[in-house]
Design an enzyme around this catalytic site. Structure first.
Site, PDB file in Angstrom:
ATOM      1  N   SER A 274       0.802  -1.224   0.000  1.00 21.07           N
ATOM      2  CA  SER A 274       0.000   0.000   0.000  1.00 21.07           C
ATOM      3  C   SER A 274       0.834   1.272   0.000  1.00 21.07           C
ATOM      4  O   SER A 274       0.312   2.336  -0.345  1.00 21.07           O
ATOM      5  CB  SER A 274      -0.945   0.004   1.212  1.00 21.07           C
TER       6      SER A 274
ATOM      7  N   HIS B 175      -0.873   5.616   8.509  1.00 19.67           N
ATOM      8  CA  HIS B 175      -0.711   4.358   7.779  1.00 19.67           C
ATOM      9  C   HIS B 175      -0.317   4.631   6.331  1.00 19.67           C
ATOM     10  O   HIS B 175      -0.342   5.774   5.864  1.00 19.67           O
ATOM     11  CB  HIS B 175      -2.006   3.556   7.853  1.00 19.67           C
TER      12      HIS B 175
ATOM     13  N   SER C 139      -1.420   4.285   3.137  1.00 20.21           N
ATOM     14  CA  SER C 139      -2.188   5.007   2.111  1.00 20.21           C
ATOM     15  C   SER C 139      -2.348   6.486   2.423  1.00 20.21           C
ATOM     16  O   SER C 139      -1.989   7.339   1.595  1.00 20.21           O
ATOM     17  CB  SER C 139      -3.554   4.354   1.905  1.00 20.21           C
TER      18      SER C 139
ATOM     19  N   GLU D 262      -9.702   6.929  25.948  1.00 19.55           N
ATOM     20  CA  GLU D 262     -10.757   5.940  25.732  1.00 19.55           C
ATOM     21  C   GLU D 262     -10.453   4.613  26.413  1.00 19.55           C
ATOM     22  O   GLU D 262     -11.367   3.892  26.837  1.00 19.55           O
ATOM     23  CB  GLU D 262     -10.955   5.730  24.219  1.00 19.55           C
TER      24      GLU D 262
ATOM     25  N   PHE E  85      -9.708   8.812  16.316  1.00 16.12           N
ATOM     26  CA  PHE E  85     -10.770   8.095  16.997  1.00 16.12           C
ATOM     27  C   PHE E  85     -10.354   6.773  17.636  1.00 16.12           C
ATOM     28  O   PHE E  85     -11.177   6.141  18.304  1.00 16.12           O
ATOM     29  CB  PHE E  85     -11.924   7.872  16.014  1.00 16.12           C
TER      30      PHE E  85
ATOM     31  N   GLU F 132     -10.170   7.016   2.281  1.00 22.37           N
ATOM     32  CA  GLU F 132      -9.742   5.615   2.188  1.00 22.37           C
ATOM     33  C   GLU F 132     -10.645   4.701   3.002  1.00 22.37           C
ATOM     34  O   GLU F 132     -10.844   4.902   4.205  1.00 22.37           O
ATOM     35  CB  GLU F 132      -8.314   5.448   2.692  1.00 22.37           C
TER      36      GLU F 132
ATOM     37  N   ASP G 268      -5.695   0.227  -4.461  1.00 22.15           N
ATOM     38  CA  ASP G 268      -4.236   0.214  -4.563  1.00 22.15           C
ATOM     39  C   ASP G 268      -3.717  -1.131  -5.037  1.00 22.15           C
ATOM     40  O   ASP G 268      -2.679  -1.217  -5.683  1.00 22.15           O
ATOM     41  CB  ASP G 268      -3.591   0.595  -3.221  1.00 22.15           C
ATOM     42  N   HIS G 269      -4.438  -2.187  -4.714  1.00 22.91           N
ATOM     43  CA  HIS G 269      -4.051  -3.549  -5.107  1.00 22.91           C
ATOM     44  C   HIS G 269      -5.239  -4.454  -4.869  1.00 22.91           C
ATOM     45  O   HIS G 269      -6.269  -4.036  -4.328  1.00 22.91           O
ATOM     46  CB  HIS G 269      -2.843  -4.031  -4.287  1.00 22.91           C
TER      47      HIS G 269
ATOM     48  N   HIS H 118      -1.683  -9.859  -0.522  1.00 21.37           N
ATOM     49  CA  HIS H 118      -2.206  -9.092  -1.654  1.00 21.37           C
ATOM     50  C   HIS H 118      -2.152  -9.947  -2.908  1.00 21.37           C
ATOM     51  O   HIS H 118      -1.479 -10.983  -2.955  1.00 21.37           O
ATOM     52  CB  HIS H 118      -1.366  -7.835  -1.869  1.00 21.37           C
TER      53      HIS H 118
END
EC number: 3.1.3.1
Length: 597
Positions: free
Chosen positions: A116, A179, A181, A242, A296, A338, A384-385, A465
């Site tokens: 990714s 991350h 992407s 949290e 979040f 995303e 992406d894949h 992938h």
């Protein structure tokens, strides 16, 4: 939870022969060849009547289904239809009516099957890259900080170009904002795993590399909307609000920096908010908010099937708020969205989770269509894949896509005498063989459960992938640029051309030249008409009868003038309108910088 309940209901409804008989009765019209002819003719007429949209893309929204290969799209389409009470195969996803479709070759420079990060560099920055690297060209190998040569081998994303050109920018994801992407929108790193400073080797720090979270705060400082997970990468050993009693959720930074506070620096004169749960998120008024950062979860956001207990917004809700915030900018915007957990569901071999995440992204795309106009907003949906998910066997029409499959002869088991599911992975954690060498008997297993792992043919700790091409769907200005089979890096350059980003100004220059030419052509007939009118008036004046002329001559002359006169009032050029275009209400900018806690 609600999606899981619906899935279980679908599985219950479609098991056995009963549903097939009902389906056959309900769709008898498909037996008539004229139905398929009329359907095709309607599609042809719709295509032929479609006018190419050559407008400049004021706004661009790019949806990235992480791991959303063709088999995932097909299975999600069927599942969506079945959740709506249909057989499923005839259903359609919200982007499948886009007028232009292309295929994208996803390989990395050094790998046949992409990851990714390298793929994000391609579709966002316009350059194929190596596996595991983000925002750098292929001269940089994974983990080699020195190879970056300072700024020499960095490549800018379309998001950063939009920011530099004065447009608003937003990034929305269900993964960590750091991350692979989403990192492609702002980061330049030889290693996708360097999400915070504690992830980095000391040598890389000495060589000048920066962790990805700090790059988000520095390179993406002007981005108006940042929504996703990844709290742990922004704080220094802080207790998570949290999960205060879970040590693994604490902040992971070791440099003493609080990046959320740093993100707020310089925004004191704007209405700026940081939120970390759904209640706070829901209170944000997009028309009155200038900058919004939402983190979040300590890591990735929850799967959509779990959001009832997670207390966080869905991808659709985040997309809605992001668009309504960005629409206030008269210069336009670039928004990256995303659906990241499609990929994670597949990696764990849990197809139900992957498909429900795909359907959630489908809802987000539908919301974007409702909030925007195809006249000025280019929407792109791609992946992406792919993944190794297959749709196999010969199941009857309408059989639950997440249920048990059928063999070519209609039997409910394979040659080993055991049942199988329609969806199977080529590899992954679903591989299981008993001591007697036989597959697991799944007749008493709830294969529609969100945590069920589809069987796999090879044992992998995580499903991998896949390397086949993925689809690109586009609508809006210059969407016809997406055609044929292209390298993934083509996507970024098509976006730049369509919206005139960076050094890709050709489209704007062409539009300006065409506009000027059209204006000149519109003026020319008016000028010629005025000149003709003046000539006619002179002609009439010269033919005024002489008072000494005979009565016969006077009568003849006047009759000639009346019957042949072409004189008429001259038409003046219209005065251009000075009324300014309508604008959105002014954003309140006097509210002090705040954190919503």
């Amino acid at each position: 939870m609600r999606n899981t309940c619906m899935i279980l209901l679908v599985a219950a409804v479609f098991v056995g022969a009963g549903p097939w008989a009902t389906f056959a009765q309900d769709r008898d019209f498909e037996n008539d060849a004229s139905y398929w002819k009329e359907s095709a003719q309607a599609a042809i007429k719709n295509f032929v009547s479609n006018q190419l949209n050559t407008n400049v893309a004021k706004n661009v929204i790019m949806f990235l289904g992480d791991g959303m290969g063709v088999s995932t799209v097909t299975a999600a389409r069927i599942l969506k239809g079945q959740l709506e009470g249909l057989a499923g195969e005839e259903s359609a996803l919200s982007w499948e009516d886009f007028p232009h479709v292309a295929m994208s070759k996803t390989y990395n420079v050094d790998r046949q099957v992409a990851d990714s990060a390298g793929s994000a560099t391609a579709y966002l920055c316009g350059a194929k890259a190596n596996f595991g690297t983000v925002g750098v060209d292929a001269s940089v190998r994974r983990g080699d900080c020195r190879a970056m040569g300072g700024d020499k081998h960095k490549v800018d994303s379309v998001a950063r170009l939009a920011d530099k050109d004065g447009k608003s920018v937003g990034v929305v994801t269900t993964t960590r904002l750091t991350h692979a992407s989403p990192a492609g929108t702002y980061a330049n790193s030889p290693e996708r795993g360097w999400e915070n400073d504690s992830d980095m080797p000391d040598q890389a720090k000495r060589d000048g590399c920066k962790d990805i979270a700090s790059q988000l705060i520095e390179n993406g400082r002007n981005y108006k909307v940042l929504l996703g997970g990844g709290r742990r990468n922004f704080f220094d050993n802080a207790i998570d609000p949290e999960y205060p009693h879970e040590s693994h959720t604490r902040g992971r930074r070791r440099d003493g920096r609080n990046l959320v506070v740093e993100w707020g620096w310089g925004k004191e004169d704007f209405n700026t908010s940081y939120v970390w749960n759904k209640e706070q998120f829901d209170k944000i008024d997009p028309l009155k908010t200038d900058y919004l950062l939402g983190l979040f979860e300590p890591s990735h956001m929850q799967y959509v099937t779990d959001t009832d207990r997670a207390g966080e917004p869905t991808l659709t809700e985040m997309t809605d708020k992001a668009i309504r915030m960005l629409q206030k900018d008269d210069n336009g915007y670039f928004l990256f969205v995303e659906g990241g957990r499609i990929d994670h569901g597949h990696h764990k071999g849990r197809a139900t989770r992957a498909l429900t995440e795909t359907i959630e992204m489908e809802r987000a795309v539908q919301r974007a269509k409702e909030l925007t106009s195809s006249e000025d907003t280019l929407i792109i949906v791609t992946a992406d894949h792919s993944h190794t998910l297959t749709i196999g066997g010969y199941p009857m029409r309408g059989r639950p896509i997440i249920g048990l499959g059928q063999a070519y002869d209609g039997e409910d088991w394979a040659q080993d005498g055991l049942p199988f599911t329609t969806l199977i992975y080529a590899n992954g954690p679903g591989f299981a063989v008993h001591g007697n060498g036989r597959r697991h008997d799944i007749r008493r297993v709830d294969v529609a459960d969100k945590n069920y792992r589809q069987q796999a043919t090879l044992p992998f700790p995580d499903e991998s992938h896949a390397g086949e091409d993925v689809s690109i769907y586009a609508r809006g200005p210059m969407s016809h640029l997406f055609h044929g089979v292209q390298d993934q890096s083509y996507i970024a350059h098509a976006i730049k051309y369509a919206s005139c980003l960076g050094d890709s100004k050709e489209h704007c220059l062409q539009k300006e030249a065409s506009k000027k030419k059209a204006e000149e052509q519109a003026e020319r007939p008016q000028a010629e008409e005025k000149e003709e009118s003046e000539i006619d008036e002179n002609h009439d004046a010269k033919n005024v009868p002489d008072v000494a002329a005979s009565e016969h001559d006077v009568t003849h002359e006047v009759t000639h003038d009346v019957s042949h006169s072409t004189g008429r009032p001259a038409t003046e050029k219209p005065t251009p309108s000075t009324t300014p275009p309508p604008t959105t209400p002014a954003v309140h900018k006097t509210t002090p910088y705040i954190f919503t806690c």
